[in-house]
Design a protein around this motif. Structure first.
Motif, PDB file in Angstrom:
ATOM      1  N   ILE A   1       4.687  13.043  -9.234  1.00 22.84           N
ATOM      2  CA  ILE A   1       4.576  12.027 -10.278  1.00 22.84           C
ATOM      3  C   ILE A   1       4.961  10.548  -9.616  1.00 22.84           C
ATOM      4  O   ILE A   1       5.957  10.571  -8.954  1.00 22.84           O
ATOM      5  CB  ILE A   1       5.418  12.156 -11.690  1.00 22.84           C
ATOM      6  N   VAL A   2       4.161   9.525  -9.982  1.00 22.26           N
ATOM      7  CA  VAL A   2       4.371   8.205  -9.179  1.00 22.26           C
ATOM      8  C   VAL A   2       5.337   7.709 -10.235  1.00 22.26           C
ATOM      9  O   VAL A   2       5.302   7.603 -11.128  1.00 22.26           O
ATOM     10  CB  VAL A   2       3.037   7.337  -9.351  1.00 22.26           C
ATOM     11  N   THR A   3       6.495   7.238  -9.461  1.00 17.86           N
ATOM     12  CA  THR A   3       7.709   6.548 -10.095  1.00 17.86           C
ATOM     13  C   THR A   3       7.788   5.242  -9.892  1.00 17.86           C
ATOM     14  O   THR A   3       8.502   4.547 -10.570  1.00 17.86           O
ATOM     15  CB  THR A   3       8.972   7.366  -9.870  1.00 17.86           C
ATOM     16  N   LEU A   4       6.961   4.644  -8.823  1.00 20.57           N
ATOM     17  CA  LEU A   4       7.168   3.220  -8.496  1.00 20.57           C
ATOM     18  C   LEU A   4       6.059   2.557  -7.728  1.00 20.57           C
ATOM     19  O   LEU A   4       5.461   3.332  -6.889  1.00 20.57           O
ATOM     20  CB  LEU A   4       8.549   3.144  -7.586  1.00 20.57           C
ATOM     21  N   THR A   5       5.546   1.588  -7.796  1.00 21.10           N
ATOM     22  CA  THR A   5       4.335   0.768  -7.256  1.00 21.10           C
ATOM     23  C   THR A   5       4.658  -0.602  -7.043  1.00 21.10           C
ATOM     24  O   THR A   5       5.652  -1.113  -7.684  1.00 21.10           O
ATOM     25  CB  THR A   5       3.010   0.768  -8.187  1.00 21.10           C
ATOM     26  N   GLY A   6       3.835  -1.434  -6.050  1.00 21.93           N
ATOM     27  CA  GLY A   6       4.124  -2.442  -5.888  1.00 21.93           C
ATOM     28  C   GLY A   6       4.946  -2.884  -4.800  1.00 21.93           C
ATOM     29  O   GLY A   6       5.605  -2.126  -4.136  1.00 21.93           O
TER      30      GLY A   6
ATOM     31  N   ARG B   1      -5.400  12.005  -3.377  1.00 22.08           N
ATOM     32  CA  ARG B   1      -5.974  11.726  -4.820  1.00 22.08           C
ATOM     33  C   ARG B   1      -5.234  11.967  -6.032  1.00 22.08           C
ATOM     34  O   ARG B   1      -4.286  12.393  -6.017  1.00 22.08           O
ATOM     35  CB  ARG B   1      -7.513  12.744  -4.761  1.00 22.08           C
ATOM     36  N   LYS B   2      -5.816  11.415  -7.032  1.00 25.60           N
ATOM     37  CA  LYS B   2      -5.108  11.631  -8.389  1.00 25.60           C
ATOM     38  C   LYS B   2      -5.351  13.001  -8.733  1.00 25.60           C
ATOM     39  O   LYS B   2      -6.462  13.635  -8.430  1.00 25.60           O
ATOM     40  CB  LYS B   2      -5.788  10.904  -9.403  1.00 25.60           C
ATOM     41  N   ALA B   3      -4.386  13.806  -9.223  1.00 23.06           N
ATOM     42  CA  ALA B   3      -4.454  15.307  -9.603  1.00 23.06           C
ATOM     43  C   ALA B   3      -5.655  15.597 -10.418  1.00 23.06           C
ATOM     44  O   ALA B   3      -5.439  14.912 -11.518  1.00 23.06           O
ATOM     45  CB  ALA B   3      -2.907  15.904  -9.988  1.00 23.06           C
ATOM     46  N   THR B   4      -6.241  16.250 -10.128  1.00 21.84           N
ATOM     47  CA  THR B   4      -7.533  16.890 -10.978  1.00 21.84           C
ATOM     48  C   THR B   4      -6.697  18.127 -11.873  1.00 21.84           C
ATOM     49  O   THR B   4      -5.605  18.441 -11.803  1.00 21.84           O
ATOM     50  CB  THR B   4      -8.486  17.755 -10.099  1.00 21.84           C
ATOM     51  N   GLN B   5      -7.600  18.196 -12.864  1.00 21.30           N
ATOM     52  CA  GLN B   5      -7.143  19.326 -13.973  1.00 21.30           C
ATOM     53  C   GLN B   5      -6.729  20.712 -13.230  1.00 21.30           C
ATOM     54  O   GLN B   5      -5.771  21.435 -13.583  1.00 21.30           O
ATOM     55  CB  GLN B   5      -7.894  19.669 -14.882  1.00 21.30           C
ATOM     56  N   ARG B   6      -7.516  21.003 -12.325  1.00 28.86           N
ATOM     57  CA  ARG B   6      -7.276  22.323 -11.485  1.00 28.86           C
ATOM     58  C   ARG B   6      -5.749  22.354 -10.794  1.00 28.86           C
ATOM     59  O   ARG B   6      -5.200  23.106 -10.686  1.00 28.86           O
ATOM     60  CB  ARG B   6      -8.399  22.654 -10.589  1.00 28.86           C
ATOM     61  N   ASP B   7      -5.662  21.187 -10.139  1.00 27.75           N
ATOM     62  CA  ASP B   7      -4.215  20.835  -9.519  1.00 27.75           C
ATOM     63  C   ASP B   7      -3.150  20.993 -10.382  1.00 27.75           C
ATOM     64  O   ASP B   7      -2.456  21.650 -10.099  1.00 27.75           O
ATOM     65  CB  ASP B   7      -4.387  19.469  -8.963  1.00 27.75           C
TER      66      ASP B   7
ATOM     67  N   ILE C   1      -6.217   3.561  -3.887  1.00 24.89           N
ATOM     68  CA  ILE C   1      -6.575   4.342  -5.393  1.00 24.89           C
ATOM     69  C   ILE C   1      -5.810   3.339  -6.494  1.00 24.89           C
ATOM     70  O   ILE C   1      -4.651   3.255  -5.952  1.00 24.89           O
ATOM     71  CB  ILE C   1      -5.991   5.801  -5.522  1.00 24.89           C
ATOM     72  N   SER C   2      -6.274   2.930  -7.756  1.00 25.76           N
ATOM     73  CA  SER C   2      -5.470   2.283  -8.776  1.00 25.76           C
ATOM     74  C   SER C   2      -4.472   3.157  -9.357  1.00 25.76           C
ATOM     75  O   SER C   2      -4.787   4.258  -9.903  1.00 25.76           O
ATOM     76  CB  SER C   2      -6.586   1.861  -9.633  1.00 25.76           C
ATOM     77  N   LEU C   3      -3.313   2.945  -8.871  1.00 26.18           N
ATOM     78  CA  LEU C   3      -2.169   3.929  -9.496  1.00 26.18           C
ATOM     79  C   LEU C   3      -0.958   3.198 -10.245  1.00 26.18           C
ATOM     80  O   LEU C   3      -0.874   1.966 -10.145  1.00 26.18           O
ATOM     81  CB  LEU C   3      -1.193   4.589  -8.233  1.00 26.18           C
ATOM     82  N   SER C   4      -0.461   3.730 -11.149  1.00 32.70           N
ATOM     83  CA  SER C   4       0.324   3.279 -11.974  1.00 32.70           C
ATOM     84  C   SER C   4       1.648   4.306 -12.237  1.00 32.70           C
ATOM     85  O   SER C   4       1.463   5.338 -12.046  1.00 32.70           O
ATOM     86  CB  SER C   4      -0.222   2.685 -13.566  1.00 32.70           C
ATOM     87  N   ILE C   5       2.682   3.948 -12.783  1.00 37.17           N
ATOM     88  CA  ILE C   5       3.796   4.628 -13.211  1.00 37.17           C
ATOM     89  C   ILE C   5       3.457   5.863 -14.118  1.00 37.17           C
ATOM     90  O   ILE C   5       2.932   5.475 -14.874  1.00 37.17           O
ATOM     91  CB  ILE C   5       4.986   3.779 -13.521  1.00 37.17           C
ATOM     92  N   GLY C   6       3.664   7.119 -13.637  1.00 40.21           N
ATOM     93  CA  GLY C   6       3.606   8.251 -14.476  1.00 40.21           C
ATOM     94  C   GLY C   6       2.370   9.307 -14.137  1.00 40.21           C
ATOM     95  O   GLY C   6       1.974   9.939 -14.783  1.00 40.21           O
ATOM     96  N   ASP C   7       1.479   8.411 -13.244  1.00 40.00           N
ATOM     97  CA  ASP C   7       0.015   9.337 -12.645  1.00 40.00           C
ATOM     98  C   ASP C   7       0.585  10.469 -11.877  1.00 40.00           C
ATOM     99  O   ASP C   7       1.609  10.362 -10.947  1.00 40.00           O
ATOM    100  CB  ASP C   7      -0.552   8.395 -11.906  1.00 40.00           C
TER     101      ASP C   7
ATOM    102  N   ASP D   1       0.820  -1.092   0.083  1.00 37.17           N
ATOM    103  CA  ASP D   1      -0.145   0.291   0.101  1.00 37.17           C
ATOM    104  C   ASP D   1       0.916   1.232  -0.093  1.00 37.17           C
ATOM    105  O   ASP D   1       0.443   2.304   0.330  1.00 37.17           O
ATOM    106  CB  ASP D   1      -0.870  -0.014   1.272  1.00 37.17           C
ATOM    107  N   CYS D   2       2.174   1.024  -0.362  1.00 40.32           N
ATOM    108  CA  CYS D   2       3.051   2.289  -0.431  1.00 40.32           C
ATOM    109  C   CYS D   2       3.457   2.631  -1.709  1.00 40.32           C
ATOM    110  O   CYS D   2       3.638   1.644  -2.535  1.00 40.32           O
ATOM    111  CB  CYS D   2       4.131   2.345   0.718  1.00 40.32           C
ATOM    112  N   VAL D   3       3.767   3.878  -2.097  1.00 40.33           N
ATOM    113  CA  VAL D   3       4.043   4.189  -3.550  1.00 40.33           C
ATOM    114  C   VAL D   3       5.372   5.204  -3.327  1.00 40.33           C
ATOM    115  O   VAL D   3       5.171   5.898  -2.312  1.00 40.33           O
ATOM    116  CB  VAL D   3       2.901   4.656  -4.232  1.00 40.33           C
ATOM    117  N   GLU D   4       5.955   5.297  -4.321  1.00 49.46           N
ATOM    118  CA  GLU D   4       7.158   6.004  -4.590  1.00 49.46           C
ATOM    119  C   GLU D   4       6.775   7.361  -5.395  1.00 49.46           C
ATOM    120  O   GLU D   4       6.367   7.167  -6.588  1.00 49.46           O
ATOM    121  CB  GLU D   4       8.394   5.496  -5.072  1.00 49.46           C
TER     122      GLU D   4
END
Length: 391
Positions: free
Chosen positions: A90-95, A119-125, A70-76, A50-53
């Motif tokens: 920016i997410v650089t590592l998961t899993g 959260r995942k960044a919105t367009q305003r963010d 939250i469903s996250l992948s590299i580059g989000d 449950d931790c991400v870089e």
């Protein structure tokens, strides 16, 4: 490896993403970790880690807990928890590989105080994040002017805005301790944000700014080097390098980090060599070591009364003389040993085996060809037949 924004622009010139190695596609980022566990499925019954870089500007990376699954992948692009407000990275590592990275950086993944991902960044963010990053150069220029006006002996090398634009971190270098309390007040009044001053070393400054080294490649500290080990002048002495600060110093003004890369190989090779302060006792006098060729196994000795005349000996010959000296046996002289070495002619004539042109073909300027049917002054020449008739 490069992203689409690193392609060429008008006139064939490189366009570049102008992010100093932190573009959003994670294709040409410095210090990027390859997720070699991405194609492997977890065993039955095991929950995903449950931790991400998350990476921020330059090489700053931090670990965050994904409490909301939250469903996250590299580059989000995500909005993360900060001291006040939120930050955007920016997410650089998961899993499971994040667990390995946290163990390597000595971060406790069970710590309840670990910051969270909102959260995942919105367009305003993203709009606020890009707008504050666009004005970093202008703010850096203005902050340098304020520091010079106060007469502070410091150099502001980089600025990093928080994702929501409420805080700005100023990275600076200084030789001595600097009292920047008045500077913080002036910058807070000028930029209307919370100010944090963070002192970094000269090596860290070079890694943030980047550049090209004397080897013709990008700086190691700005591409892959993560730990800055101390480099001493003894590293150059062991490698038989001249102590020239102009050649041994990098762009940070300190000794080059690459002096440590081959140091272990030299130290292993030097175990077989006698110490340079060991003297050879001969019938003609004592001989002192002048020079060592580690990889070829040669040593040069000279008599104390004739230091200009060097004698080339092999490693085996030197050990033989030292062993005889230990038994109070002196050899006649170094000349009889030096004459046994047969010099090999290693010089070879240049051979153009691939059919290349001469390397000096561009040294001489090319002569201009005359236009067909024109003289030196550019006028048309009369036909030969007509000229003969006139004669």
């Amino acid at each position: 490896m490069g992203c689409s924004s690193c392609s060429t622009g008008k006139g064939g010139q490189p366009r570049g993403c102008k992010n100093n190695g932190t573009c959003g596609t994670d294709g040409c980022n410095k210090l990027t970790v390859f997720d070699w566990l991405s194609n492997m499925s977890l065993p039955a019954g095991q929950e995903p880690f449950d931790c991400v870089e998350v990476r921020f500007k330059n090489s700053r990376k931090e670990f965050f807990r994904n409490t909301q699954n939250i469903s996250l992948s590299i580059g989000d692009v995500v909005a993360t928890e900060a001291a006040s407000g939120h930050d955007v990275g920016i997410v650089t590592l998961t899993g499971e590989l994040v667990r390995v990275q946290m163990k390597r950086k000595k971060t406790d993944w069970k710590d309840p105080a670990l910051p969270k991902i909102y959260r995942k960044a919105t367009q305003r963010d993203i709009d606020i994040w890009t707008s504050v990053r666009d004005k970093e150069e202008e703010v850096k220029k203005r902050s340098r002017e304020l520091a010079i006006a106060l007469g502070l002996q410091m150099k502001i090398s980089d600025i990093e805005f928080q994702g929501d634009g409420s805080k700005a971190t100023f990275y600076y270098t200084a030789e001595e301790r600097v009292d920047f309390r008045q500077l913080i007040k002036d910058m807070a009044r000028a930029f209307n944000v919370r100010i944090e001053m963070r002192q970094i070393g000269f090596r860290q400054e070079a890694s943030r700014l980047g550049g090209i080294g004397s080897c013709g490649r990008e700086l190691c500290c700005s591409t892959w080097l993560t730990d800055f080990r101390s480099v001493n002048t003894s590293s150059a002495r062991y490698q038989q390098l001249s102590l020239n600060p102009q050649k041994l110093a990098g762009q940070c003004g300190k000794l080059k980090c690459c002096l440590n890369y081959e140091l272990d190989a030299y130290l292993d090779a030097l175990h077989e060599f006698p110490k340079t302060d060991v003297k050879l006792f001969t019938a003609r006098g004592r001989a002192v070591c002048q020079k060592i060729d580690i990889f070829k196994g040669f040593l040069w000795y000279a008599y104390e009364d004739n230091g200009a005349n060097w004698h080339k000996l092999t490693l085996e010959q030197v050990h033989d003389i030292i062993d005889k000296n230990k038994h109070d046996v002196r050899v006649d002289g170094l000349e009889e040993y030096a004459s046994e070495i047969v010099e090999e002619d290693t010089k070879k004539a240049f051979e153009n085996v691939v059919g290349q042109d001469s390397l000096t073909r561009f040294d001489q300027p090319r002569k201009k060809r005359r236009a067909k049917g024109r003289g030196k002054n550019g006028k048309k020449r009369a036909p030969r037949k007509a000229a003969r008739k006139k004669e």
